[in-house]
Enzyme design. Structure first.
Site, short mmCIF file in Angstrom:
data_model
loop_
_atom_site.label_atom_id
_atom_site.label_comp_id
_atom_site.label_asym_id
_atom_site.label_seq_id
_atom_site.Cartn_x
_atom_site.Cartn_y
_atom_site.Cartn_z
N ASP A 1 -2.91 3.04 -5.47
CA ASP A 1 -1.83 2.82 -4.75
C ASP A 1 -2.04 1.11 -4.48
O ASP A 1 -1.37 1.63 -2.74
CB ASP A 1 -1.33 3.36 -4.22
CG ASP A 1 -2.78 3.66 -3.07
OD1 ASP A 1 -3.80 3.01 -3.51
OD2 ASP A 1 -3.15 4.63 -1.93
N GLU A 2 -1.97 0.20 -4.40
CA GLU A 2 -2.40 -1.15 -3.80
C GLU A 2 -2.22 -2.27 -4.42
O GLU A 2 -2.90 -2.09 -5.45
CB GLU A 2 -3.50 -1.49 -3.11
CG GLU A 2 -3.79 -0.24 -1.92
CD GLU A 2 -5.04 -0.66 -0.84
OE1 GLU A 2 -5.32 -1.38 0.59
OE2 GLU A 2 -5.57 0.54 -1.30
N ASP B 1 1.03 -1.69 0.24
CA ASP B 1 -0.10 0.84 -0.38
C ASP B 1 0.82 1.18 0.29
O ASP B 1 1.33 1.85 0.74
CB ASP B 1 -0.71 0.32 1.28
CG ASP B 1 -2.06 1.19 1.81
OD1 ASP B 1 -1.96 1.23 0.35
OD2 ASP B 1 -2.66 1.30 2.50
#
Lengths: 106, 413
Positions: free
Chosen positions: B113-114, B17
């Site tokens: 973003d993960e 993350d």
């Protein structure tokens, strides 16, 4: 969803919570060989895959990207360092990069 | 085999993350921004004025994601405000996913973003999961310039929960024995899959923490929530059977686009212009993916943020902008009075099927429209999205023309 087994098997918990930009999805799903900028650079003795997005003329979409480029054309357009970048930036099975542009005739 | 190794073998799922991703990308691109409070937020003049991301330095001052830009400016006057540049975020994200794919082919992006990564069977090449996590963190930091928190667990749920436990720049392992100690004292809202509404319904049952949910009788949960009750019970006990599926992104269920309008639109005339442009964007994406859609969804939000979503299913799947537009306009006339101001409009197309066959009509209109769309798509593929527009896009109500104008002046849209 029919039952608990299908719920997990179909990844439903994560699919229903996923937030994905269409642009990113396109880049994650496709490979370099499906990109419109993917070309074969033909040299004197060998032909290697390359990325035409490094060449400003093609990056600006001013000209249609051909299937094959002669190495002399690339040298004239971007020089020796540019040629290295063109050759380093592509691989048929590599994951699509930020410059990915889906090929017109799939 | 030592017990430590057994634990690592049991925990092959990682979730990476990125920390304050949008702000970190700007800091990575511009060294002058490093160490400064950076806030990525929309333009208040265009009514997109909320904080999308705040750097760690800005978060120390109390800036939070989702607050208005002017609030953030009051809290942290020295902050550098930057407009979002999604092109760069997508570029960084695809680079990071590329790095992850070098460790294992089983990478499932979860958001920009993960991403989950399953490193089962990679011990001989890269070491155990915790070692891989360390290598991954350092490579992402070195090659993309962005720091990340990694959660390691035996399944996706525990990896996801672990990643949220130590931020920023954390590395947390959460195994089954840790669940009662680390997970159960947390509020039930922190459990992955529990949102605002579900939290309220659980609070009605006097469930406030994950531990209380885990110990709650399963038959009662099942009776109240159906199958989701069983999923909640398993999740609270740290059990999740979901696979890391790299191909799950290939399945497209719907394609849509929505936009917050620069001012409140009143009357059908103005709205129809926006609808036509949205239908054009959506249908182009559907055609590019090789799909045809059957169900049109129209979403509208008024000035009081009250939203309405209505759907219409067409007799056959289509890719035609005009057909989708007609259905969307019908929905608009049926469910939205013309005097009511509109703040946000969205159109989406679902019921997607592979576009392998098409029903022709007697007079060749479908064929004509298909050829027209095909020609326009070719021009857009060749010269860019803004190269050919409908004439309504030149009117002041247009949203595309405004974007084109801002692009012309070198501003990100």
């Amino acid at each position: 969803m029919a039952n608990l087994r299908d719920y997990y098997r179909r990844n439903f918990l994560y699919q229903s919570h996923r937030l994905m930009l269409p642009e990113l999805r396109e880049k994650v799903v496709h490979t370099c060989s499906e990109c419109g900028f993917f070309v074969q650079v033909a040299g004197k003795t060998e032909t290697r895959p390359g990325c035409a997005a490094i060449i400003p003329y093609y990056a600006s979409l001013a000209g249609r990207v051909p299937r094959e480029l002669k190495v002399l054309e690339v040298l004239q357009a971007v020089g020796k360092n540019g040629l290295e970048q063109v050759l380093a930036g592509a691989g048929p099975h590599r994951q699509a990069c930020g410059l990915f542009h889906l090929k017109m005739d799939k | 085999m030592r017990s430590r190794e057994v634990v690592f073998l049991r925990c092959p799922i990682l979730l990476a993350d990125m920390n304050s991703f949008y702000a970190s990308v700007h800091q990575a691109m511009d060294p002058l921004l490093r160490g400064k409070p950076v806030i990525v937020g929309g333009d208040p003049d265009k009514r997109h004025g909320i904080v999308l991301a705040a750097s760690i330095e800005a978060k120390i001052h109390g800036v939070k994601t989702g607050m208005t830009v002017w609030e953030a400016g009051d809290i942290c006057p020295q902050a550098v405000f930057i407009k979002p540049a999604h092109r760069h975020y997508v570029n960084f994200s695809s680079r990071i996913i590329g790095i992850m794919k070098e460790f294992s082919p089983l990478v499932e992006p979860f958001s920009i973003d993960e991403a989950f990564i399953d490193v089962s069977g990679c011990e001989q090449i890269y070491g155990f999961s915790l070692e891989i996590a360390r290598k991954l963190k350092s490579r992402i930091k070195k090659e993309a310039g962005v720091s990340c928190s990694i959660g390691v667990g035996p399944n996706k749920l525990l990896a996801k929960m672990a990643a949220g436990m130590q931020k920023p720049d954390g590395l947390t392992l959460l195994d089954f024995p840790d669940v009662p100690v680390k997970m159960w004292p947390l509020p039930v809202r922190k459990l992955f899959g529990v949102g605002n509404r579900l939290e309220k319904r659980l609070q009605d049952l006097n469930i406030h923490t994950i531990g209380e949910l885990a110990r709650y009788p399963l038959p009662v949960l099942q009776k109240r929530f159906g199958m989701i009750g069983h999923v909640l019970h398993l999740s609270a006990n740290g059990i999740d059977y979901s696979p890391v599926s790299p191909h799950s992104l290939k399945q497209v269920k719907s394609v849509g686009h929505q936009i917050t309008l620069p001012r409140d639109y009143r009357g059908y005339h103005d709205l129809k212009v926006v609808l036509l442009e949205l239908c054009e964007i959506v249908c182009r994406r559907v055609r590019l993916g090789g799909y045809a859609g059957k169900t049109v969804h129209l979403t509208l939000k008024d000035a009081q943020f009250v939203w309405l979503c209505r759907t219409r299913t067409m007799p056959r799947p289509t890719t035609s902008t005009n057909e989708v537009y007609r259905a969307a306009v019908e929905l608009l006339h049926l469910y939205w009075p013309s005097w009511k101001p509109v703040r946000m409009v969205g159109v989406s197309l679902s019921g997607l099927v592979r576009n392998t066959a098409e029903q022709m009509d007697l007079f060749g209109d479908v064929e004509k429209a298909r050829r027209l769309h095909h020609a326009c798509d070719h021009i857009k593929n060749r010269f860019g999205e803004q190269s050919i527009l409908k004439a309504v896009s030149l009117t002041p109500e247009s949203i595309l023309y405004e974007r084109k104008d801002s692009l012309r002046h070198g501003q990100p849209s």
